[in-house]
Design a protein around this motif. Structure first.
Motif, short mmCIF file in Angstrom:
data_model
loop_
_atom_site.label_atom_id
_atom_site.label_comp_id
_atom_site.label_asym_id
_atom_site.label_seq_id
_atom_site.Cartn_x
_atom_site.Cartn_y
_atom_site.Cartn_z
N LEU A 1 -25.08 -1.86 -18.22
CA LEU A 1 -24.38 -1.34 -17.06
C LEU A 1 -24.34 -2.39 -15.95
O LEU A 1 -23.30 -2.58 -15.29
CB LEU A 1 -25.06 -0.06 -16.57
N LEU A 2 -25.44 -3.09 -15.73
CA LEU A 2 -25.46 -4.13 -14.72
C LEU A 2 -24.52 -5.27 -15.08
O LEU A 2 -23.83 -5.84 -14.21
CB LEU A 2 -26.89 -4.66 -14.54
N ILE A 3 -24.46 -5.63 -16.36
CA ILE A 3 -23.53 -6.68 -16.80
C ILE A 3 -22.09 -6.23 -16.58
O ILE A 3 -21.24 -6.99 -16.09
CB ILE A 3 -23.78 -7.02 -18.28
N GLY A 4 -21.78 -4.98 -16.94
CA GLY A 4 -20.43 -4.46 -16.73
C GLY A 4 -20.04 -4.47 -15.27
O GLY A 4 -18.90 -4.81 -14.92
N LEU A 5 -20.96 -4.13 -14.38
CA LEU A 5 -20.68 -4.15 -12.95
C LEU A 5 -20.41 -5.57 -12.46
O LEU A 5 -19.51 -5.80 -11.64
CB LEU A 5 -21.85 -3.54 -12.17
#
Length: 396
Positions: A379-383
């Motif tokens: 999720l952090l990578i996607g953000l």
């Protein structure tokens, strides 16, 4: 068309129910047919992956055949048939098969609705309508919590699934009777809208990573891991699990309704999705760092994850802004393939993470801390990648 939308909503209620109900059934399926938490993680992952793979043929069918036949046929054969197989299951393999069939059956319902919204209504209303569809349809998520636990206790899980098979077939027949297809767009030179044409839309490439990972944490934890987590760490019985997952389900419903009009309120789809998912990441981080902080603390964090993690409508509206009319069916299903496929892949892997990566001083809490970390990292990578995306206008 209004009656048709009502029955498509009913179909989506069933779709939401089927993707979430294993968390409540987990305590009874283990003793009765030997289905472990890992088996159910696999079954849930199969549902998501089959659903995702179906998005390409569903998108083609929506554009070429129309939403009425596509949704009615697949929901009737796959959804009702899969529920019947589940009701008769004698072991984990039958559950895997049932969830695959149910995934096929549920695969066209939401996208049939989105296709109609995109073709019939103003583009400015797409996010609001998409959010309302998910919000109302998420009643199925609620039904898969405390109400299902009460029903299973009253009549048993096999009778409950048999009733769902009949209900699913009735909804499929109603979709076939009442949905009306939008007017077809005549095919012409350059109007075929192939997969290659979709891949050449540069605006999609920075949206796809977040679409792939944003839905997965709330879907996987609500649909599968909430039950074992609350039971293993806090000794919660099925009734308590039902109450906790009901609160998370209600938060997901509220999130869908709240996200829907925010793009028009703030004039941005990108930043609404970004900050919402950033808050979801904070809830996951708290669960990762403090997995055993108490039943009600955990329940509130799960509810926060459900609320902020319900950004699917606004991300879909963001991507929808890049599609020309003749590619709407394939475009929205292409996005949905990544959203559901990402959830499926992460669900598949989550079982192994829970079994093998939970190393720490607390042998009960550590596997769940690892699980929450596993959902947080992508999720952090996607953000981070989503920051690079191009916004699409949300005001006229």
């Amino acid at each position: 068309m209004r009656a048709g939308i009502v029955f498509l909503v009913a179909g989506y209620v069933l779709s939401q129910f089927y993707r979430a109900f294993l968390a409540v059934l987990a305590p009874v399926l283990g003793p009765e047919i030997g289905a472990s938490a890992g088996d159910l993680a696999l079954s849930s992952g199969i549902w998501f992956l089959v659903f995702a793979v179906m998005q390409i043929p569903v998108g083609i069918a929506l554009d070429r055949i129309g939403p009425r036949t596509t949704a009615a046929l697949l929901l009737g054969l796959g959804g009702a048939g899969g529920a019947a197989v589940f009701a008769a299951a004698q072991g984990p393999l039958a559950i895997h098969l049932a969830m695959a069939l149910i995934g096929i059956g549920c695969s066209p319902v939401l996208m049939a609705s989105y296709y109609i919204f995109a073709r019939v209504y103003s583009p400015l209303m797409f996010g609001t309508l998409a959010g309302a569809m998910i919000g109302i349809g998420s009643l199925g998520n609620i039904a898969g919590a405390a109400p299902l636990a009460a029903l299973v206790e009253a009549i048993g899980w096999r009778a409950a699934l048999a009733g769902l098979a009949v209900t699913t077939l009735a909804v499929a027949l109603a979709i076939g009777a009442f949905v009306r297809d939008p007017e077809r767009i005549a095919a012409g030179p350059g109007a075929a809208g192939s997969l290659g044409d979709l891949l050449r839309l540069p605006g999609l490439w920075t949206i796809l990573p977040l679409m792939t990972v944003a839905y997965a944490p709330a879907a996987a934890i609500r649909g599968l891991w909430a039950g074992p987590y609350l039971s293993d760490l806090f000794g919660a019985d099925p009734a308590a699990i039902g109450r906790s997952t009901l609160l998370m389900a209600l938060a997901m419903v509220a999130g869908s309704f709240i996200y829907g009009p925010l793009d028009r309120l703030f004039g941005s789809r990108k930043w609404v999705a970004f900050w919402g998912n950033a808050l979801a990441a904070l809830c996951l981080a708290a669960l990762m760092l403090f997995p055993a902080s108490g039943f009600w603390t955990a329940t509130l964090l799960l509810a926060g994850l459900g609320l902020f993690g319900s950004s699917f409508p606004v991300i879909m509206a963001h991507g929808r802004g890049f599609f020309p009319p003749h590619m709407v069916g394939r475009g929205v299903t292409f996005l949905n393939m990544f959203g559901i496929g990402g959830a499926g892949c992460l669900q598949f892997a989550s079982g192994a993470v829970h079994r093998h990566l939970g190393l720490g001083a607390d042998p009960v809490a550590a596997p769940y801390a690892a699980l929450f970390a596993f959902f947080l990292a992508p999720l952090l990578i996607g953000l981070a990648l989503y920051v690079l995306s191009t916004d699409t206008p949300a005001r006229g």
